[in-house]
Structures are given as C-alpha cells and as structure tokens.
Design a protein around this motif. Structure first.
Motif, PDB file in Angstrom:
ATOM      1  N   GLN A 237       4.042 114.508 -41.613  1.00  0.00           N
ATOM      2  CA  GLN A 237       2.706 114.714 -41.063  1.00  0.00           C
ATOM      3  C   GLN A 237       2.192 113.413 -40.459  1.00  0.00           C
ATOM      4  O   GLN A 237       2.291 112.352 -41.062  1.00  0.00           O
ATOM      5  CB  GLN A 237       1.760 115.159 -42.182  1.00  0.00           C
ATOM      6  N   SER A 238       1.658 113.494 -39.265  1.00  0.00           N
ATOM      7  CA  SER A 238       1.122 112.289 -38.634  1.00  0.00           C
ATOM      8  C   SER A 238      -0.388 112.376 -38.437  1.00  0.00           C
ATOM      9  O   SER A 238      -1.049 111.361 -38.275  1.00  0.00           O
ATOM     10  CB  SER A 238       1.821 112.032 -37.297  1.00  0.00           C
ATOM     11  N   ALA A 239      -0.927 113.570 -38.453  1.00  0.00           N
ATOM     12  CA  ALA A 239      -2.379 113.723 -38.310  1.00  0.00           C
ATOM     13  C   ALA A 239      -3.070 113.100 -39.515  1.00  0.00           C
ATOM     14  O   ALA A 239      -2.710 113.364 -40.659  1.00  0.00           O
ATOM     15  CB  ALA A 239      -2.741 115.200 -38.200  1.00  0.00           C
ATOM     16  N   GLY A 240      -4.018 112.240 -39.263  1.00  0.00           N
ATOM     17  CA  GLY A 240      -4.779 111.629 -40.343  1.00  0.00           C
ATOM     18  C   GLY A 240      -4.145 110.407 -40.969  1.00  0.00           C
ATOM     19  O   GLY A 240      -4.666 109.882 -41.959  1.00  0.00           O
ATOM     20  N   ASN A 241      -3.019 109.936 -40.420  1.00  0.00           N
ATOM     21  CA  ASN A 241      -2.379 108.742 -40.993  1.00  0.00           C
ATOM     22  C   ASN A 241      -3.309 107.542 -41.009  1.00  0.00           C
ATOM     23  O   ASN A 241      -3.169 106.659 -41.841  1.00  0.00           O
ATOM     24  CB  ASN A 241      -1.103 108.389 -40.229  1.00  0.00           C
ATOM     25  N   ASN A 242      -4.244 107.511 -40.084  1.00  0.00           N
ATOM     26  CA  ASN A 242      -5.174 106.385 -40.026  1.00  0.00           C
ATOM     27  C   ASN A 242      -6.146 106.384 -41.209  1.00  0.00           C
ATOM     28  O   ASN A 242      -6.827 105.394 -41.442  1.00  0.00           O
ATOM     29  CB  ASN A 242      -5.946 106.404 -38.704  1.00  0.00           C
ATOM     30  N   LEU A 243      -6.195 107.460 -41.963  1.00  0.00           N
ATOM     31  CA  LEU A 243      -7.099 107.553 -43.119  1.00  0.00           C
ATOM     32  C   LEU A 243      -6.415 107.255 -44.449  1.00  0.00           C
ATOM     33  O   LEU A 243      -7.061 107.215 -45.489  1.00  0.00           O
ATOM     34  CB  LEU A 243      -7.736 108.942 -43.181  1.00  0.00           C
ATOM     35  N   LEU A 244      -5.101 107.054 -44.440  1.00  0.00           N
ATOM     36  CA  LEU A 244      -4.364 106.856 -45.689  1.00  0.00           C
ATOM     37  C   LEU A 244      -4.849 105.646 -46.478  1.00  0.00           C
ATOM     38  O   LEU A 244      -4.974 105.712 -47.703  1.00  0.00           O
ATOM     39  CB  LEU A 244      -2.864 106.735 -45.423  1.00  0.00           C
ATOM     40  N   ASN A 245      -5.117 104.546 -45.804  1.00  0.00           N
ATOM     41  CA  ASN A 245      -5.606 103.351 -46.505  1.00  0.00           C
ATOM     42  C   ASN A 245      -6.938 103.625 -47.194  1.00  0.00           C
ATOM     43  O   ASN A 245      -7.156 103.190 -48.327  1.00  0.00           O
ATOM     44  CB  ASN A 245      -5.735 102.166 -45.546  1.00  0.00           C
ATOM     45  N   LEU A 246      -7.818 104.335 -46.519  1.00  0.00           N
ATOM     46  CA  LEU A 246      -9.110 104.673 -47.097  1.00  0.00           C
ATOM     47  C   LEU A 246      -8.952 105.611 -48.296  1.00  0.00           C
ATOM     48  O   LEU A 246      -9.609 105.446 -49.322  1.00  0.00           O
ATOM     49  CB  LEU A 246     -10.017 105.308 -46.043  1.00  0.00           C
ATOM     50  N   GLN A 247      -8.062 106.591 -48.182  1.00  0.00           N
ATOM     51  CA  GLN A 247      -7.815 107.501 -49.300  1.00  0.00           C
ATOM     52  C   GLN A 247      -7.263 106.745 -50.503  1.00  0.00           C
ATOM     53  O   GLN A 247      -7.683 106.977 -51.632  1.00  0.00           O
ATOM     54  CB  GLN A 247      -6.860 108.624 -48.886  1.00  0.00           C
ATOM     55  N   ALA A 248      -6.310 105.856 -50.278  1.00  0.00           N
ATOM     56  CA  ALA A 248      -5.717 105.075 -51.375  1.00  0.00           C
ATOM     57  C   ALA A 248      -6.781 104.205 -52.033  1.00  0.00           C
ATOM     58  O   ALA A 248      -6.836 104.105 -53.269  1.00  0.00           O
ATOM     59  CB  ALA A 248      -4.569 104.221 -50.853  1.00  0.00           C
ATOM     60  N   LYS A 249      -7.611 103.587 -51.231  1.00  0.00           N
ATOM     61  CA  LYS A 249      -8.675 102.745 -51.771  1.00  0.00           C
ATOM     62  C   LYS A 249      -9.651 103.575 -52.605  1.00  0.00           C
ATOM     63  O   LYS A 249     -10.057 103.165 -53.698  1.00  0.00           O
ATOM     64  CB  LYS A 249      -9.412 102.044 -50.632  1.00  0.00           C
ATOM     65  N   THR A 250     -10.012 104.738 -52.098  1.00  0.00           N
ATOM     66  CA  THR A 250     -10.928 105.633 -52.825  1.00  0.00           C
ATOM     67  C   THR A 250     -10.321 106.098 -54.143  1.00  0.00           C
ATOM     68  O   THR A 250     -11.021 106.211 -55.152  1.00  0.00           O
ATOM     69  CB  THR A 250     -11.282 106.850 -51.951  1.00  0.00           C
ATOM     70  N   LEU A 251      -9.008 106.363 -54.148  1.00  0.00           N
ATOM     71  CA  LEU A 251      -8.309 106.795 -55.362  1.00  0.00           C
ATOM     72  C   LEU A 251      -7.970 105.624 -56.277  1.00  0.00           C
ATOM     73  O   LEU A 251      -7.460 105.819 -57.373  1.00  0.00           O
ATOM     74  CB  LEU A 251      -7.028 107.541 -54.992  1.00  0.00           C
ATOM     75  N   ASN A 252      -8.213 104.412 -55.796  1.00  0.00           N
ATOM     76  CA  ASN A 252      -7.903 103.186 -56.548  1.00  0.00           C
ATOM     77  C   ASN A 252      -6.409 103.112 -56.899  1.00  0.00           C
ATOM     78  O   ASN A 252      -6.034 102.799 -58.024  1.00  0.00           O
ATOM     79  CB  ASN A 252      -8.778 103.081 -57.802  1.00  0.00           C
ATOM     80  N   LEU A 253      -5.586 103.431 -55.891  1.00  0.00           N
ATOM     81  CA  LEU A 253      -4.137 103.395 -56.055  1.00  0.00           C
ATOM     82  C   LEU A 253      -3.518 102.576 -54.933  1.00  0.00           C
ATOM     83  O   LEU A 253      -3.972 102.634 -53.789  1.00  0.00           O
ATOM     84  CB  LEU A 253      -3.549 104.813 -56.011  1.00  0.00           C
ATOM     85  N   PRO A 254      -2.454 101.809 -55.234  1.00  0.00           N
ATOM     86  CA  PRO A 254      -1.760 101.103 -54.168  1.00  0.00           C
ATOM     87  C   PRO A 254      -1.049 102.092 -53.247  1.00  0.00           C
ATOM     88  O   PRO A 254      -0.621 103.162 -53.681  1.00  0.00           O
ATOM     89  CB  PRO A 254      -0.748 100.224 -54.898  1.00  0.00           C
ATOM     90  N   LEU A 255      -0.945 101.728 -51.978  1.00  0.00           N
ATOM     91  CA  LEU A 255      -0.275 102.562 -50.984  1.00  0.00           C
ATOM     92  C   LEU A 255       0.945 101.825 -50.450  1.00  0.00           C
ATOM     93  O   LEU A 255       0.832 100.719 -49.924  1.00  0.00           O
ATOM     94  CB  LEU A 255      -1.231 102.880 -49.829  1.00  0.00           C
TER      95      LEU A 255
ATOM     96  N   SER B 213       0.871 112.445 -47.967  1.00  0.00           N
ATOM     97  CA  SER B 213       0.594 112.492 -46.531  1.00  0.00           C
ATOM     98  C   SER B 213      -0.897 112.383 -46.254  1.00  0.00           C
ATOM     99  O   SER B 213      -1.304 112.167 -45.119  1.00  0.00           O
ATOM    100  CB  SER B 213       1.119 113.799 -45.937  1.00  0.00           C
ATOM    101  N   GLY B 214      -1.690 112.592 -47.283  1.00  0.00           N
ATOM    102  CA  GLY B 214      -3.138 112.601 -47.104  1.00  0.00           C
ATOM    103  C   GLY B 214      -3.678 113.992 -46.826  1.00  0.00           C
ATOM    104  O   GLY B 214      -4.881 114.194 -46.771  1.00  0.00           O
ATOM    105  N   GLY B 215      -2.793 114.950 -46.647  1.00  0.00           N
ATOM    106  CA  GLY B 215      -3.194 116.327 -46.367  1.00  0.00           C
ATOM    107  C   GLY B 215      -3.546 117.083 -47.637  1.00  0.00           C
ATOM    108  O   GLY B 215      -3.421 116.578 -48.756  1.00  0.00           O
ATOM    109  N   LYS B 216      -3.978 118.316 -47.452  1.00  0.00           N
ATOM    110  CA  LYS B 216      -4.459 119.119 -48.578  1.00  0.00           C
ATOM    111  C   LYS B 216      -3.384 119.370 -49.635  1.00  0.00           C
ATOM    112  O   LYS B 216      -3.672 119.365 -50.829  1.00  0.00           O
ATOM    113  CB  LYS B 216      -5.046 120.439 -48.086  1.00  0.00           C
TER     114      LYS B 216
END
Length: 74
Positions: free
Chosen positions: A45-63, A8-11
């Motif tokens: 969870q919907s809060a922060g969904n707009n950051l998922l692509n950035l998190q995946a890119k930072t983790l170097n993982l496909p989303l 979800s991108g959450g903690k």
C-alpha cells in the motif's frame, strides 16, 4: 509475547494491531513498513505513506521503514 507489526497505516493493519494488544495482550515492539519504489506496485500500500511517521508517534512506537523495488514476482 513481543511482536513487530507489519504496518501499512491502513484500516486492516490498524485493526490487527488493536486485536493483538486488546485481546491477546501482546506487546508491540515496533512498526515495520515496506515502501515500494514502484508507484504501481500491487504488493504494498502506498496511499497514506506520508502519515506513517505521525501514526507511529501517536502510538508511541518506533517505525522501521524498508524499501523495495516493487518488481512483480520478486
């Protein structure tokens, strides 16, 4: 073991990802996110969904992103 992380991108999902890699030495193949079309969905969870692509890119993982209607009990 190769895993797909329901992310979800959450903690909590970030911690689960960290624990699986650090303490169990599992490989994470990709991140899986489920986005609800219902803004009031209590299941996803919907809060922060707009950051998922950035998190995946930072983790170097496909989303992989799926959508759901977000209807109660379905």
């Amino acid at each position: 073991m190769n895993l797909v992380s329901l992310f979800s991108g959450g903690k909590d999902s970030c911690l689960a990802l960290y624990v699986m890699k650090k303490y169990y030495n599992h490989e994470i193949s990709c991140l899986l996110s489920v986005k609800s079309e219902n803004k009031d969905s209590y299941m996803f969870q919907s809060a922060g969904n707009n950051l998922l692509n950035l998190q995946a890119k930072t983790l170097n993982l496909p989303l992989l992103q799926l959508t759901t209607k977000g209807e109660k009990e379905k």
